[in-house]
Design a protein around this motif. Structure first.
Motif, short mmCIF file in Angstrom:
data_model
loop_
_atom_site.label_atom_id
_atom_site.label_comp_id
_atom_site.label_asym_id
_atom_site.label_seq_id
_atom_site.Cartn_x
_atom_site.Cartn_y
_atom_site.Cartn_z
N ILE A 1 -3.35 6.21 -2.04
CA ILE A 1 -4.19 5.01 -2.11
C ILE A 1 -3.92 4.14 -0.88
O ILE A 1 -2.77 3.94 -0.50
CB ILE A 1 -3.85 4.17 -3.37
N VAL A 2 -5.01 3.67 -0.29
CA VAL A 2 -4.84 2.73 0.82
C VAL A 2 -5.28 1.35 0.32
O VAL A 2 -6.42 1.18 -0.09
CB VAL A 2 -5.70 3.14 2.04
N PRO A 3 -4.39 0.38 0.32
CA PRO A 3 -4.79 -0.96 -0.16
C PRO A 3 -5.83 -1.58 0.76
O PRO A 3 -5.94 -1.19 1.93
CB PRO A 3 -3.48 -1.75 -0.15
N PRO A 4 -6.58 -2.56 0.25
CA PRO A 4 -7.67 -3.14 1.05
C PRO A 4 -7.21 -3.62 2.43
O PRO A 4 -7.89 -3.42 3.42
CB PRO A 4 -8.17 -4.31 0.21
N GLU A 5 -6.07 -4.32 2.51
CA GLU A 5 -5.57 -4.74 3.83
C GLU A 5 -4.12 -4.29 3.95
O GLU A 5 -3.18 -5.00 3.57
CB GLU A 5 -5.71 -6.26 4.00
N PRO A 6 -3.92 -3.05 4.44
CA PRO A 6 -2.56 -2.47 4.38
C PRO A 6 -1.53 -3.14 5.27
O PRO A 6 -0.35 -2.87 5.16
CB PRO A 6 -2.79 -1.02 4.83
N LEU A 7 -1.98 -4.06 6.16
CA LEU A 7 -1.00 -4.69 7.05
C LEU A 7 -0.29 -5.88 6.41
O LEU A 7 0.75 -6.31 6.88
CB LEU A 7 -1.69 -5.15 8.33
N ILE A 8 -0.91 -6.43 5.36
CA ILE A 8 -0.35 -7.70 4.89
C ILE A 8 0.55 -7.58 3.65
O ILE A 8 1.02 -8.59 3.12
CB ILE A 8 -1.46 -8.75 4.61
N THR A 9 0.81 -6.36 3.19
CA THR A 9 1.57 -6.26 1.93
C THR A 9 2.96 -6.90 2.02
O THR A 9 3.43 -7.48 1.05
CB THR A 9 1.70 -4.79 1.47
N GLY A 10 3.61 -6.78 3.18
CA GLY A 10 4.93 -7.39 3.34
C GLY A 10 4.85 -8.90 3.23
O GLY A 10 5.62 -9.53 2.49
N ALA A 11 3.92 -9.49 3.97
CA ALA A 11 3.78 -10.96 3.94
C ALA A 11 3.33 -11.42 2.56
O ALA A 11 3.78 -12.46 2.05
CB ALA A 11 2.77 -11.40 5.00
N LEU A 12 2.45 -10.62 1.93
CA LEU A 12 2.00 -10.98 0.58
C LEU A 12 3.20 -10.97 -0.38
O LEU A 12 3.41 -11.91 -1.15
CB LEU A 12 0.93 -9.98 0.11
N GLY A 13 4.00 -9.90 -0.29
CA GLY A 13 5.18 -9.82 -1.15
C GLY A 13 6.10 -10.99 -0.93
O GLY A 13 6.64 -11.56 -1.88
N ALA A 14 6.26 -11.38 0.33
CA ALA A 14 7.14 -12.52 0.65
C ALA A 14 6.59 -13.79 -0.01
O ALA A 14 7.35 -14.59 -0.57
CB ALA A 14 7.24 -12.69 2.16
N SER A 15 5.27 -13.97 0.03
CA SER A 15 4.70 -15.19 -0.55
C SER A 15 4.81 -15.17 -2.08
O SER A 15 5.07 -16.20 -2.71
CB SER A 15 3.24 -15.36 -0.10
N VAL A 16 4.63 -13.98 -2.68
CA VAL A 16 4.76 -13.88 -4.15
C VAL A 16 6.22 -14.15 -4.55
O VAL A 16 6.50 -14.87 -5.51
CB VAL A 16 4.30 -12.48 -4.65
N LEU A 17 7.14 -13.60 -3.77
CA LEU A 17 8.56 -13.85 -4.06
C LEU A 17 8.90 -15.33 -3.87
O LEU A 17 9.71 -15.88 -4.63
CB LEU A 17 9.44 -13.00 -3.13
N ALA A 18 8.28 -15.96 -2.88
CA ALA A 18 8.52 -17.39 -2.65
C ALA A 18 8.14 -18.17 -3.92
O ALA A 18 8.88 -19.05 -4.37
CB ALA A 18 7.71 -17.87 -1.46
N LYS A 19 7.03 -17.79 -4.49
CA LYS A 19 6.56 -18.47 -5.71
C LYS A 19 7.55 -18.19 -6.87
O LYS A 19 7.98 -19.11 -7.56
CB LYS A 19 5.16 -17.95 -6.06
N GLU A 20 7.92 -16.93 -7.03
CA GLU A 20 8.82 -16.56 -8.14
C GLU A 20 10.17 -17.26 -8.02
O GLU A 20 10.71 -17.77 -9.00
CB GLU A 20 9.04 -15.04 -8.15
N ILE A 21 10.70 -17.28 -6.80
CA ILE A 21 12.02 -17.90 -6.60
C ILE A 21 11.94 -19.40 -6.86
O ILE A 21 12.78 -19.98 -7.55
CB ILE A 21 12.56 -17.58 -5.19
N PHE A 22 10.89 -20.02 -6.31
CA PHE A 22 10.73 -21.46 -6.50
C PHE A 22 10.63 -21.78 -8.00
O PHE A 22 11.29 -22.70 -8.50
CB PHE A 22 9.46 -21.94 -5.77
N GLU A 23 9.82 -21.01 -8.70
CA GLU A 23 9.62 -21.30 -10.14
C GLU A 23 10.89 -21.05 -10.95
O GLU A 23 11.12 -21.71 -11.96
CB GLU A 23 8.44 -20.48 -10.67
N LYS A 24 11.69 -20.07 -10.50
CA LYS A 24 12.95 -19.81 -11.20
C LYS A 24 13.87 -21.03 -11.07
O LYS A 24 14.46 -21.49 -12.05
CB LYS A 24 13.62 -18.57 -10.62
#
Ligand code: SF4
Lengths: 443, 280
Positions: B235-258
């Motif tokens: 599977i190729v995700p819609p924008e395969p270049l941004i998964t790292g940055a996306l993951g970082a932003s999702v983790l930022a949210k999770e860590i902040f909320e924790k």
């Protein structure tokens, strides 16, 4: 000019005393001539340590000297020298490092090689090879060395042990292997007698073997103190504290060293003094010789709250009673049994877990006993014989045990050109994050 | 009040920024080149403009990628391995194995519930990375972005036996001179990279679904070659270049909320939106 790394902090006082030990071993090979003693090139885990000690032969350990050159980041000149005579870079760099060293010795026509790290190794009077590890350099390295030391006599013995086959009962075969090993050792004694002009003192040998057994026991008792949480000593130190066991077996100094280490660790355990504070992750160094030029990486692990309470590497012994050795009055036969059983005593356990291997069983045992959260291997490219099976071990471990995080570091023992600190640290960072996730998943 | 988080991925050839709230608000892929690497702040500014928020609106920022320690305005650094896993899981939760083919390295990551179980990396050799394809594209004079599509017209991939990038370049020039067609050569180049990447990833015991990310994912020829080598569809995700940055932003949210759940505030970087100090 050689680039020397700044010193590494060690957790134990005993480990800090090791450089003196190593220097002493090297100096002994140079002083031997004045003392009328013979020097032998020797190779680790050779089963011949006690024979050499009983006959006052001073061992010059190739692996130890190559490790010193690597740790001082001063091996390149020897590697290049060996390369100039067509020894490929992909060969064992312990071997090529010392071969390069002897090429220089032979070219200069000197006994003492100038500018060698810590004085180098003295010129040997004999070469005592031992090819038990089924490793081609263990045969070829002594032979290639003799190419540059034409007048030096050579003996290459072989101490084999039964291969593991889950369908075979190795107990049947053990005695044949022991017989073979004993005969090899007997030949080694004859060779040493011929080239020292001395007869073996069998009572002295028996005493030395007994002292080695005691050292094996004490070593394990000492290392088992590291099961404590927090652990008082990690693999970074163990890569030093292995020296007396590996290079000074059969000597009182080796025994005394572990007594000192035992007392120190006991004190640390009593005071709950750990390697890192707080100890967040416990890891096992499951296989692989270290990059001697990058031992500081253990401290990088420590900086992340990770310690190694246990390692397979250089834990080349076991409590004697666990090996259930048959009684014999022949010290050579005792050495042979101890050697064979050291390898085979994991076989029964491995057979009970379908798909497992003795090496994997050993890792599982340590993970459980030392409460480890992750597994680190180091694949040193130039040591094919020992490192080729690492991926297989890692896969088997996951298959027969559990999905524990595994890191396979890649590098070499001596050749620094294979190493990139930033990339190595990046891998360690990612691994620690995976271990953290694993720990939170496991509750 | 809506909260915003950012992930900054400084890769070897691109800088990527994702602004996230409870969905992706903005994604920017910044320019490449050594002189641009220190300008992560400029890429961030563009992302903020796109999301129509100010820097002060960001509650937490995570930097990832090989240049992560040099982002002064990031509150925390997390490796690209963890961030890729998180980012991809947030887009495609059925994926268990990720193959990331970047500009300078390639990796295989096994994930479970968005968390890394194990990983392998090739960061030692250009063969098996995007750089190999880039160099070969240069030597045969085909634009990098056309390599994938051209290779699909190959009759038979021309085998490239050299694994060393320098020797492979030489081999390709020789093959070209002896009349090998460009599509066949490009297909051979992709096969060579796919062989090395798959050998590395197979160390993980591959589980499906498998996804590919990084610049390599944009090359259809390479993806097809990899599918063949791995023996499964990818599977190729819609924008395969941004998964790292996306993951970082999702983790930022999770860590902040924790932190928030625990009644604490996370430690923030004291630096404003300034450029990285190192890459000079
Ligand atoms: S190849 Fe490995 S096992 Fe063999 S001598 Fe070298 S370091 Fe030792």
């Amino acid at each position: 000019m050689a680039e020397e790394k700044k010193g590494r902090a060690l957790a134990t006082k005993a480990a800090a005393s090791i450089p003196k030990f190593v220097r002493g071993n090297l100096a002994a090979t140079i002083k031997a001539k004045e003392e009328g003693k013979k020097v032998a090139y020797a190779y680790i885990a050779d089963g011949q340590d006690e024979i050499m000690r009983a006959m006052d032969i001073v061992p010059a350990w190739g692996e130890s000297f190559a490790g010193v050159c690597a740790a001082k980041r001063d091996a390149e000149k020897y590697l290049q020298k060996a390369e100039s005579d067509n020894f490929s870079r992909s060969l064992c760099t312990y071997a090529t490092c010392t071969i390069g060293f002897d090429m220089i010795r032979s070219e200069l026509g000197v006994d003492i090689v100038p500018d060698a790290p810590w004085g180098g190794m003295g010129r040997p009077d004999m070469i005592l090879g031992s090819a038990q590890l089924l490793c081609d350099p263990r045969f070829k390295w002594p032979q290639a060395t003799q190419h540059y030391l034409r007048d030096v006599p050579i003996f290459v013995g072989a101490m084999y042990y039964p291969p593991f086959d889950p369908k075979l009962n190795h107990h049947e075969q053990e005695k044949f292997y022991v017989k073979y090993c004993t005969e090899e050792l007997r030949e080694c004694v004859k060779f040493c007698e011929k080239h020292t002009g001395k007869k073996m003192d069998w009572d002295r040998l028996a005493e030395i073997v007994e002292l080695s057994d005691k050292t094996w026991d004490l070593f394990i008792d000492t290392y088992e103190l590291r099961k404590a949480i927090p652990t008082p000593m990690d693999t970074g130190d163990a890569m030093n504290t292995m020296v007396p066991l590996t290079f000074n077996l059969g000597t009182q100094e080796a025994y005394d060293f572990y007594k000192q280490l035992y007392d120190e660790l006991q004190e640390k355990v009593k005071n709950k003094e750990g390697v890192v504070e707080p100890e967040k992750y416990r890891l096992i160094w499951a296989a692989g010789l270290p990059s001697w030029f990058a031992l500081g990486d253990f401290q990088y692990f420590n900086s992340k709250g990770a310690t190694f309470p246990v390692e397979v590497t250089y834990r080349g012994c076991e409590k004697i009673e666990r090996l259930e050795l048959p009684k014999t009055s022949d010290p050579l036969e005792h050495i042979a049994w101890r050697w064979v059983r050291y390898w085979t005593h994991w076989y029964d356990k491995a057979r009970k877990r379908p798909g497992s291997l003795p090496k994997v069983e050993r890792i599982i045992e340590y993970i459980e006993e030392y409460k480890c959260d992750g597994v680190v291997f180091h694949s040193a490219f130039s040591c094919r014989s020992w490192h080729a099976g690492i991926i297989h071990q890692a896969e088997t471990l996951k298959k027969v045990y559990k999905e524990i995080p595994i890191l396979i570091l890649e590098g070499d023992i001596v050749d620094i050109s294979s190493y990139n600190e930033a990339d190595t640290h990046n891998r360690i960072d990612a691994f620690i994050e995976a271990v953290d996730a694993y720990k939170s998943r496991m509750g | 009040m809506k909260r915003y988080f950012a992930g900054v991925d400084i890769g070897s050839t691109m800088t990527k920024v994702v602004i996230f709230s409870d969905r992706i608000e903005a994604t920017i892929i910044g320019p490449t080149g050594p002189e641009h690497r220190k300008l992560a702040n400029k890429v961030m500014e563009e992302a903020l403009n796109l999301a129509q928020i100010r820097f002060e609106n960001l509650s937490y920022i995570i930097a990832t990628g090989y240049g992560r320690i040099n982002v002064p305005f990031a509150d925390r650094q997390i490796t690209e391995i963890t961030c890729h896993a998180k980012g991809l899981h947030s887009l495609l939760p059925t994926v268990k194995t990720i193959v990331d083919i970047g500009g300078q390295d390639s990796k295989g990551i096994k994930i479970k519930d968005g968390k890394v179980v194990s990983f392998v990396m090739n960061d030692k050799c250009a063969a098996g990375t995007g750089r190999f394809i880039e160099i070969m594209a240069d030597s045969i004079g085909v634009p990098l972005e056309d390599m994938g599509i051209i290779s699909l017209t190959a009759e038979k991939a021309a085998p490239i036996s050299s694994t060393c990038t320098v020797f492979a370049e030489h081999e390709i020039i020789n093959k070209l001179a002896s009349g090998e067609t460009i599509p066949n050569l490009i297909a051979g180049i992709h096969e060579s990279v796919a062989t090395r990447v798959s050998a590395m990833v197979k160390k993980l015991t591959i589980e499906q679904d498998v996804a590919v990310t990084g610049g390599g994912a944009k090359n259809i020829g390479l993806v097809k070659a990899l599918e063949k080598k791995l023996g499964c569809s990818i599977i190729v995700p819609p924008e395969p270049l941004i998964t790292g940055a996306l993951g970082a932003s999702v983790l930022a949210k999770e860590i902040f909320e924790k932190y928030e759940r625990e009644g604490q505030m996370p430690v923030r970087s004291s630096c404003g939106l300034q450029e990285a100090k190192i890459f000079s």
